[in-house]
Design an enzyme around this catalytic site. Structure first.
Site, PDB file in Angstrom:
ATOM      1  CG  ASP A 109       2.082   2.019   6.734  1.00 36.53           C
ATOM      2  OD1 ASP A 109       2.431   2.612   7.408  1.00 36.53           O
ATOM      3  OD2 ASP A 109       1.531   2.968   6.484  1.00 36.53           O
ATOM      4  CB  SER A 125       6.991   8.783   2.451  1.00 37.06           C
ATOM      5  OG  SER A 125       5.901   9.554   1.874  1.00 37.06           O
ATOM      6  CE  LYS A 126       5.141   4.834   6.159  1.00 35.63           C
ATOM      7  NZ  LYS A 126       4.152   5.391   5.396  1.00 35.63           N
ATOM      8  CB  CYS A 183       0.070   6.887  11.008  1.00 38.96           C
ATOM      9  SG  CYS A 183      -1.259   6.561  10.029  1.00 38.96           S
ATOM     10  CB  CYS A 192      -0.831   0.191   1.124  1.00 42.50           C
ATOM     11  SG  CYS A 192      -1.963  -1.426   1.272  1.00 42.50           S
ATOM     12  CB  SER A 193       3.272   2.106  -2.345  1.00 44.24           C
ATOM     13  OG  SER A 193       3.690   0.820  -2.792  1.00 44.24           O
ATOM     14  CD  GLU A 249      -2.626   3.833  -3.903  1.00 42.44           C
ATOM     15  OE1 GLU A 249      -3.698   4.238  -3.901  1.00 42.44           O
ATOM     16  OE2 GLU A 249      -1.884   3.537  -2.121  1.00 42.44           O
ATOM     17  N   PRO A 275       2.186   7.543  -0.446  1.00 40.31           N
ATOM     18  CG  PRO A 275       2.831   9.965   0.588  1.00 40.31           C
ATOM     19  CD  PRO A 275       1.966   8.522   0.840  1.00 40.31           C
TER      20      PRO A 275
END
Length: 427
Positions: free
Chosen positions: A155, A92-93, A208, A87-88, A111, A90
């Site tokens: 994530d 960042s990871k 998060c 689940c990528s 995505e 925007p």
């Protein structure tokens, strides 16, 4: 969560760190190192938004909450690993994973949202993440064979309660039973991750949110239901963690409310079973729809440094040249429509085909400008870079072909040449 300066990470190799930091300081920024990652920084002076800085616009730094850096760092894939980021957006990871595994490693990012996928791809392009591939796909429907991946980052969509400082209404939007669909989706994604993970492989689950249903309850469910063992995590320096909100889950990490950074939860699992010495069989392949390119033999190819590309191939898809990592070529099933890393544009056909590198394709430039095969424009002050980024052209000698842009010896990108001037053409 306590007030703190904006955090970011440097997107460069170790030798280039002083140059990138110097570029930031030349524009009035000041910062200090973070203790949990060698390339993480915390701003202590921000004269204007960091995203408008030269370093950010050239993709040499990436703004990222310090807690958001933890999932890739705690997944900790080794150099050369292949990683699935389920689940990528925007990105960042994904971008940090790309740096961790290095050029010979590979990261595949999925995505489902077209708009968010565009953001993901733009961020990977700006940061030069050439060892990645992306697809518009729901992670739970990815058509990879079971046991394909050794490292998976999950994530998933969550209630985001840990971002309340940035999103004050998030607790209201995702209150009470409204989180039930998210909890169900997270379970589905965990099941899919375990299926795609090979025995002995690692999956890092993170959110998060501070919601126990999406954190400790999901961890306990995974341990009870799926073929997983918990791999305890060490506490990264510079954070405050609170104990898990369920007993028997020692080794998960929950960023405390009084810690710097967003509220985050992390759990690292390994799949039961002995790792297999037999590599995963390549996916069944049909011919790709594009045309394979040999950049070195194309018009414009003599100015490129192709030694910095990972192993793979370059294809022309409708006038756009994409780098396809060798792992992507081996792993991507025919039923999945995916995209490699954009390198530039192709015009013409046959012996007259011409390649023009994209402005951000700095991986096609020699690391040392003295060894560059192309014409080189060396900028020693920020004023020249600012002029270029505002669309102004600057004088340069007559000639043909794109011009390599360097800042104090650091490859930054490619300039277009117009007569006796050069300009930055990235939008």
């Amino acid at each position: 969560m306590t007030p703190f300066g904006r955090t970011f990470r440097l997107v460069c190799d170790d030798p280039a760190v002083p140059v990138v930091e110097g570029l930031l300081r030349a524009q009035g920024f000041d910062f200090e190192p973070e203790p949990f990652f060698v390339h993480a920084r915390r701003l202590v002076r921000e004269p204007f938004p960091l995203g408008e800085s030269l370093a950010a616009r050239f993709g040499l730094v990436y703004i990222q909450d310090r807690s958001s850096m933890l999932p890739p760092l705690t997944l900790a894939p080794p150099v050369g690993a292949s990683v699935l980021d389920m689940c990528s957006a925007p990105g960042s990871k994904t971008g940090l994973l790309s740096r961790l595994v290095g050029p010979q490693g590979f990261v595949f990012a999925s995505e489902p949202s077209a708009d968010r996928l565009a953001t993901l791809r733009a961020n990977l392009r700006r940061t030069g993440s050439v060892n990645t591939a992306t697809a518009k796909a729901m992670a739970q429907d990815l058509p990879f064979a079971d046991g394909t991946w050794g490292h998976i980052q999950l994530d998933p969509p969550c209630s985001g309660w840990g971002t309340v400082d940035k999103n004050p209404k998030v607790m209201e939007v995702w209150s009470g039973s409204k989180t039930a669909p998210l909890v169900a989706l997270q379970k589905t994604l965990l099941e899919k991750a375990v299926a795609l993970l090979r025995p002995g492989g690692v999956v890092l689950y993170s959110t998060c949110t501070t919601n126990i249903e999406e954190n400790e309850d999901q961890t306990a469910w995974a341990l009870e239901t799926l073929d997983l063992d918990l791999a305890p995590l060490a506490e990264p320096a510079g954070f405050v963690f609170e104990p898990p909100h369920r007993p028997g889950l020692d080794g998960v990490l929950r960023v405390a409310e009084d810690s710097d950074g967003q509220g985050f939860f992390l759990a690292r699992f390994t799949k039961r079973g002995a790792p297999s010495a037999t590599p995963v069989a390549p996916a069944q392949k049909k011919d790709l729809p594009g045309t394979r390119l040999n950049l070195a033999k194309m018009v414009g190819g003599d100015g490129l440094d192709l030694t910095r590309l990972p192993r793979g191939e370059v294809y022309d898809f409708g006038g756009k040249a994409f780098f396809l990592h060798e792992r992507a070529l081996a792993l991507m099933p025919d039923s999945l429509r995916w995209q490699g890393f954009p390198l530039g544009k192709v015009a013409g056909k046959g012996d007259r085909a011409k390649f023009t590198p994209g402005p951000l394709a700095r991986m096609l430039l020699a690391e040392d400008p003295a060894r560059a095969a192309c014409d080189v424009f060396e900028a020693d002050d920020t004023g020249i870079l600012e002029r270029l980024l505002t669309g102004q052209s600057v004088p340069f000698r007559q000639g043909g072909g794109s011009v390599g842009l360097y800042y104090r010896g650091l490859a930054v990108g490619w300039l277009a040449r117009k007569g006796g001037r050069v300009l930055w053409s990235a939008k």
